[in-house]
Design a protein around this motif. Structure first.
Motif, mmCIF file in Angstrom:
data_model
loop_
_atom_site.group_PDB
_atom_site.id
_atom_site.type_symbol
_atom_site.label_atom_id
_atom_site.label_comp_id
_atom_site.label_asym_id
_atom_site.label_seq_id
_atom_site.Cartn_x
_atom_site.Cartn_y
_atom_site.Cartn_z
ATOM 1 N N ALA A 140 0.827 -1.203 0.000
ATOM 2 C CA ALA A 140 0.000 0.000 0.000
ATOM 3 C C ALA A 140 0.866 1.261 0.000
ATOM 4 O O ALA A 140 0.569 2.233 -0.703
ATOM 5 C CB ALA A 140 -0.929 -0.011 1.210
ATOM 6 N N ILE A 141 1.939 1.235 0.762
ATOM 7 C CA ILE A 141 2.843 2.391 0.812
ATOM 8 C C ILE A 141 3.512 2.594 -0.542
ATOM 9 O O ILE A 141 3.610 3.721 -1.047
ATOM 10 C CB ILE A 141 3.874 2.197 1.944
ATOM 11 N N LEU A 142 3.963 1.524 -1.165
ATOM 12 C CA LEU A 142 4.629 1.628 -2.467
ATOM 13 C C LEU A 142 3.653 2.027 -3.567
ATOM 14 O O LEU A 142 4.022 2.774 -4.484
ATOM 15 C CB LEU A 142 5.315 0.309 -2.805
ATOM 16 N N ASP A 143 2.414 1.549 -3.493
ATOM 17 C CA ASP A 143 1.412 1.948 -4.481
ATOM 18 C C ASP A 143 1.196 3.460 -4.456
ATOM 19 O O ASP A 143 1.008 4.093 -5.504
ATOM 20 C CB ASP A 143 0.091 1.231 -4.218
ATOM 21 N N ALA A 144 1.221 4.039 -3.259
ATOM 22 C CA ALA A 144 1.037 5.488 -3.147
ATOM 23 C C ALA A 144 2.270 6.252 -3.602
ATOM 24 O O ALA A 144 2.158 7.347 -4.160
ATOM 25 C CB ALA A 144 0.696 5.844 -1.704
ATOM 26 N N LEU A 145 3.458 5.670 -3.400
ATOM 27 C CA LEU A 145 4.695 6.349 -3.763
ATOM 28 C C LEU A 145 5.007 6.268 -5.254
ATOM 29 O O LEU A 145 5.545 7.216 -5.831
ATOM 30 C CB LEU A 145 5.882 5.743 -2.989
ATOM 31 N N ALA A 146 4.702 5.142 -5.882
ATOM 32 C CA ALA A 146 5.181 4.873 -7.241
ATOM 33 C C ALA A 146 4.900 5.995 -8.238
ATOM 34 O O ALA A 146 5.801 6.374 -9.008
ATOM 35 C CB ALA A 146 4.594 3.549 -7.738
ATOM 36 N N PRO A 147 3.714 6.587 -8.265
ATOM 37 C CA PRO A 147 3.466 7.638 -9.275
ATOM 38 C C PRO A 147 4.260 8.923 -9.039
ATOM 39 O O PRO A 147 4.349 9.758 -9.943
ATOM 40 C CB PRO A 147 1.955 7.904 -9.129
#
Length: 382
Positions: free
Chosen positions: A113-120
């Motif tokens: 969840a943290i990486l999904d928010a960071l990736a863009p």
């Protein structure tokens, strides 16, 4: 009687980079008294490994120590049966089986969840934006304090870490630490509908008194937040600044676990452990007097030239078995299994796999000697 030789330090320089002084201590005075720290330091790996087990001389029971005074008397500040009983009571929350079968999937979900928010975003400050919330999310579920956010867990941890390393006696540092411990005590009081394997739940089920439950929760947060946070960010920095080592992991010649264990040896997130001299003794030709304070310098032992070849070099192919990163003896870190899984099986592989083209985007300053890690780590990807 022979007393420990005196070694003077510049506290600011030691905080910025302790390794030059520690190397000199190992070479010239491996057991020495540092007036600025008010303690006798053990700096060689084999001395630390042997002496840490002699709890009858080097006692963890330190009723007047900063940790006991500020956080309560947790199992890390007890010896013998008192320590063993509390360690047994907390084991169901930290056992390798519990970590593998119960916590790991929750670590993965939070990390994703943290990486999904960071990736863009294409870039971040890794300590603040990834390592901190990943560590905090893990501790929320392990302790049972799910009403606290990862940021609140991190703030409480840092305030306690600063407090128990406050050998200069700064009033504002102590005040922040006491405010953090009060917040955590209140959170334990409010904890209900707990996961039966959470730290609060297993201690209550074992019948530990409320003050022990609270003290051990604060211990888990103080060590279990900063060490994974700093090791996640620090290992990522080490691999990105040593691309040949990163390629060994990507090519299968080494593992993420190898990288983490070598980083924890090279730049020990927990650099020392204090002890009280319980009775007169002599070690290495140095007489030690009762009620004196000893620091076992893990960060120095992990760079001992007598044990590790070229110890100042980051090399994930080396044998890290002699490392003291998690301590030794009866006080070996209770959360070691959780830390290893969170860092080496979840956070690091997911970070590098889900953010392709990961690269440094600025300097990464480090600080600390009792606890050491990167203060910030700007990264970019894509």
């Amino acid at each position: 009687m022979p007393r420990a030789p005196v070694y003077e330090i510049d506290p600011a320089a030691f905080h910025a980079d302790p390794y030059p002084d520690l190397a000199r201590m190992r070479a010239e005075a491996p057991i020495c008294h540092v007036p600025q720290l008010g303690a006798t330091l053990f700096t060689r790996r084999d001395d630390i490994f042997a002496q840490e087990k002699r709890v009858e001389v080097f006692s963890s029971h330190q009723p007047d120590g900063l940790m006991s005074l500020l956080m309560g008397e947790n199992m890390m500040r007890k010896d013998g049966a008192a320590h063993a009983d509390e360690r047994k009571a907390t084991f169901p929350a930290f056992s390798p089986r519990t970590v593998r079968d119960h916590w790991k999937a929750q670590f993965e979900a939070a990390c994703a969840a943290i990486l999904d928010a960071l990736a863009p975003q294409g870039g971040c400050e890794l300590v603040r934006d990834f390592a901190m919330p990943v560590s905090g999310a893990a501790l929320r579920v392990i302790t049972g304090l799910t009403q606290l956010s990862p940021a609140e867990i991190d703030a409480a941890s840092q305030a306690m870490i600063d407090g128990i390393a406050n050998y200069a006696g700064l009033a504002e540092v102590e005040a922040r630490c006491r405010a953090a411990t009060a917040t955590l005590d209140a959170a334990v009081d409010q904890a209900r509908d707990l996961d039966p394997l959470s730290l609060v739940a297993v201690q209550r089920a074992a019948g530990l008194p409320d003050q022990s439950v609270k003290a051990n929760v604060k211990l888990a947060i103080s060590g279990g937040q900063n060490e994974p946070r700093d090791a996640i960010a620090g290992t990522a920095w080490a691999l990105l600044t040593h691309p040949d080592q990163l390629e060994l992991v990507r090519g299968g010649a080494a593992s993420w676990r190898d990288a983490f264990e070598e980083y924890a040896r090279w730049i020990s997130p927990i650099g020392m452990s204090p002890r009280r001299i319980a009775r007169a003794d002599s070690v290495g030709g140095v007489d030690l007097e009762p009620e004196g304070r000893v620091f076992f310098m893990f960060g120095s032992g992990n760079r001992d030239e007598a044990v590790f070849d070229a110890p100042e070099r980051f090399d994930i192919t080396r044998d890290t078995a002699p490392s003291l990163a998690f301590g030794a003896g009866p006080h070996f870190c209770a959360g070691a299994a959780a830390s290893r899984v969170l860092i080496a099986e979840v956070a690091l592989p997911m970070l590098f796999e889900r953010l392709p083209g990961l690269r440094l985007a600025g300097e990464a300053p480090f600080a600390g000697w009792a606890f050491r890690g990167p203060l910030s780590l700007p990264l970019a990807w894509g």
